[in-house]
Scaffold this motif. Structure first.
Motif, short mmCIF file in Angstrom:
data_model
loop_
_atom_site.label_atom_id
_atom_site.label_comp_id
_atom_site.label_asym_id
_atom_site.label_seq_id
_atom_site.Cartn_x
_atom_site.Cartn_y
_atom_site.Cartn_z
N ARG A 28 3.87 2.38 3.31
CA ARG A 28 2.19 2.32 3.25
C ARG A 28 1.63 3.08 2.68
NH1 ARG A 28 0.62 -3.09 5.20
NH2 ARG A 28 3.06 -3.45 6.79
N LEU A 29 0.43 3.04 1.62
CA LEU A 29 -0.69 4.25 1.38
C LEU A 29 -1.84 3.32 2.80
CD1 LEU A 29 -0.90 3.79 -2.28
CD2 LEU A 29 0.42 6.16 -0.40
N LYS A 30 -2.10 4.66 3.24
CA LYS A 30 -3.59 3.78 3.88
C LYS A 30 -4.61 3.23 3.22
CE LYS A 30 -3.87 8.98 6.24
NZ LYS A 30 -2.56 9.99 5.58
N THR A 31 -4.42 3.01 1.82
CA THR A 31 -5.73 2.17 2.11
C THR A 31 -4.97 0.86 1.56
OG1 THR A 31 -4.88 2.49 -0.69
CG2 THR A 31 -6.56 3.75 0.28
N LEU A 47 2.82 -7.77 4.33
CA LEU A 47 3.47 -6.71 3.16
C LEU A 47 2.32 -5.85 2.60
CD1 LEU A 47 6.89 -7.67 1.62
CD2 LEU A 47 6.46 -6.18 3.77
N PRO A 48 2.26 -5.11 2.12
CA PRO A 48 1.21 -4.92 1.05
C PRO A 48 1.53 -5.36 -0.46
CG PRO A 48 2.29 -2.92 1.85
CD PRO A 48 2.80 -3.76 2.08
N LYS A 49 0.61 -5.86 -0.84
CA LYS A 49 0.50 -6.22 -2.40
C LYS A 49 1.49 -6.28 -3.27
CE LYS A 49 -0.87 -8.83 -6.36
NZ LYS A 49 0.24 -8.88 -6.45
N CYS A 50 2.45 -6.70 -3.69
CA CYS A 50 3.96 -6.18 -4.27
C CYS A 50 4.07 -6.94 -6.26
CB CYS A 50 4.97 -6.81 -4.17
SG CYS A 50 4.97 -5.46 -2.31
N ASP A 51 3.98 -6.85 -7.15
CA ASP A 51 4.41 -7.35 -8.23
C ASP A 51 5.48 -8.08 -8.12
OD1 ASP A 51 1.48 -6.51 -9.01
OD2 ASP A 51 1.97 -4.77 -9.51
N SER A 73 22.61 1.12 -2.77
CA SER A 73 23.15 0.90 -3.45
C SER A 73 22.85 -0.81 -2.96
CB SER A 73 24.38 0.88 -4.46
OG SER A 73 24.13 0.28 -6.23
N GLY A 74 22.60 -1.60 -3.77
CA GLY A 74 22.58 -3.42 -3.15
C GLY A 74 20.90 -3.78 -2.74
N ASP A 75 20.72 -2.44 -1.75
CA ASP A 75 19.27 -2.82 -0.85
C ASP A 75 18.58 -3.15 -2.81
OD1 ASP A 75 20.14 -1.60 0.78
OD2 ASP A 75 19.33 0.10 0.97
N ILE A 76 17.06 -3.97 -2.01
CA ILE A 76 16.26 -4.21 -2.95
C ILE A 76 14.74 -3.70 -2.29
CG2 ILE A 76 14.69 -6.76 -2.86
CD1 ILE A 76 17.23 -8.47 -1.90
N VAL A 77 14.52 -3.59 -3.14
CA VAL A 77 12.97 -2.43 -3.15
C VAL A 77 12.07 -3.43 -3.42
CG1 VAL A 77 13.93 -0.50 -3.54
CG2 VAL A 77 13.11 -1.35 -4.98
N LEU A 78 10.85 -3.09 -3.05
CA LEU A 78 9.55 -4.67 -3.71
C LEU A 78 8.76 -3.02 -4.28
CD1 LEU A 78 11.52 -5.84 -1.49
CD2 LEU A 78 9.16 -6.98 -1.73
N TYR A 79 7.93 -4.03 -5.05
CA TYR A 79 6.79 -2.91 -6.18
C TYR A 79 5.61 -2.71 -6.17
CZ TYR A 79 8.57 -5.24 -10.12
OH TYR A 79 8.96 -6.40 -11.28
N VAL A 138 6.88 2.23 -4.45
CA VAL A 138 7.88 1.79 -3.98
C VAL A 138 6.89 0.93 -2.56
CG1 VAL A 138 9.74 1.27 -2.64
CG2 VAL A 138 10.26 1.47 -4.86
N LYS A 139 7.16 0.25 -2.62
CA LYS A 139 6.29 -0.93 -1.03
C LYS A 139 7.14 -1.25 0.02
CE LYS A 139 2.48 0.07 -2.53
NZ LYS A 139 0.83 0.49 -2.21
N ALA A 140 8.14 -1.82 0.11
CA ALA A 140 9.15 -1.88 0.58
C ALA A 140 10.34 -2.35 0.73
CB ALA A 140 8.43 -3.31 1.25
N SER A 141 11.13 -1.72 1.26
CA SER A 141 12.75 -2.50 1.11
C SER A 141 13.06 -3.21 2.02
CB SER A 141 13.91 -0.86 0.93
OG SER A 141 13.75 -0.24 2.29
N ILE A 142 14.29 -3.89 1.77
CA ILE A 142 15.19 -4.62 2.38
C ILE A 142 16.90 -4.29 2.28
CG2 ILE A 142 15.91 -6.95 2.66
CD1 ILE A 142 13.20 -8.27 1.03
N ARG A 143 17.24 -4.37 3.33
CA ARG A 143 18.76 -4.23 3.19
C ARG A 143 18.73 -4.85 4.50
NH1 ARG A 143 20.70 1.72 5.46
NH2 ARG A 143 19.75 2.02 3.06
N ILE A 144 20.04 -6.60 3.43
CA ILE A 144 20.96 -7.40 4.42
C ILE A 144 22.08 -6.47 4.82
CG2 ILE A 144 22.40 -9.55 4.07
CD1 ILE A 144 20.28 -9.95 1.81
N ASN A 145 22.35 -6.59 6.40
CA ASN A 145 22.89 -6.22 7.05
C ASN A 145 24.07 -6.78 6.87
OD1 ASN A 145 21.67 -3.06 7.13
ND2 ASN A 145 20.69 -4.19 9.45
N ALA A 146 25.74 -5.67 7.11
CA ALA A 146 26.74 -6.74 6.92
C ALA A 146 26.84 -7.08 8.64
CB ALA A 146 27.97 -6.26 6.57
#
Length: 232
Positions: free
Chosen positions: A85-88, A129-133, A149-155, A222-230
């Motif tokens: 996150r940014l402070k804003t 989450l912050p606003k993501c496109d 590799s394989g993670d998802i980034v939200l931007y 990049v606002k967030a990332s998701i890792r689906i763990n095994a």
């Protein structure tokens, strides 16, 4: 039939077959074909499903006995969600973030120019989450271990590349390398040379690289990332 129950789970969770197969590292179309044709699904794939989708009841999946989904108290935590996150930033209660396949949309530049014309492969809903496109899968190891590799980034897209860079933050970017589009995730820092920026990796085996600002054709925070763990 196990494949039939896999299909029921996918339908219940409103996941696309593409995203489901992708998250398991299965070849495209392999699971949807097995479900549609009532074919058996290999034990290693089933094991993977139970690792990645920790809310599925293994007993139900394999035998049809019991409920499809485990109770929340039986659930191991299967997803790691990191936010940057940014402070804003203001957190949004609920949003439906489209997940795109970069290969299918032929890169970030066409995606950012007209995202409404692109067909997302899935949608992600994570509260607060912050606003993501949008969101994309990461490839490569330049931000390892933060991202793999394989993670998802939200931007969140940046429209004015020249004036809207927050130095030191993490970005998804498209660089023109001799006419080829190179897509990567890097920290962007100030470079000593006028008109250049420094791209910095998390992975210590990757050298920092100065590139001309004019070579950056698409840019998103990049606002967030998701890792689906095994699950083990």
């Amino acid at each position: 039939m196990v494949s039939e129950r896999v299909g029921q789970y996918i339908e219940r969770k409103s996941i696309s077959y593409y995203a489901f197969e992708n998250s398991l590292g299965a070849s495209r179309g392999s699971i949807s074909k097995a479900v549609k044709e009532g074919k058996s699904i290999g034990s290693n794939v089933l094991e993977n499903i139970m690792k990645v989708y920790a809310d599925i009841n293994p007993n139900w999946l394999l035998t049809g006995q019991g409920e499809m989904l485990l109770n929340s108290e039986d659930l191991p935590h299967s997803r790691n969600i990191e936010t940057f996150r940014l402070k804003t930033d203001n957190a949004i209660e609920s949003q439906h973030i489209p997940l795109y396949d970069i290969e299918a949309v032929a890169g970030l530049v066409p995606l950012f120019q007209d995202s409404k014309a692109q067909q997302p492969i899935d949608h992600i809903s994570i509260p607060h989450l912050p606003k993501c496109d949008g969101a994309v899968y990461v490839t490569g190891d330049s931000m390892y271990p933060l991202l793999k590799s394989g993670d998802i980034v939200l931007y969140k897209e940046i429209n004015d590349i020249r004036n809207e860079i927050f130095w030191g933050e993490m970005y998804l970017l498209s660089i023109d390398m001799s006419g080829e589009e190179y897509i990567t995730v890097k920290y962007i820092q100030k470079a000593e040379k006028e008109g250049f920026v420094r791209l910095v990796s998390q992975n210590k085996h990757h050298q920092d690289k100065d590139v001309e600002l004019s070579k950056i054709k698409a840019l998103a925070l990049v606002k967030a990332s998701i890792r689906i763990n095994a699950m083990h």
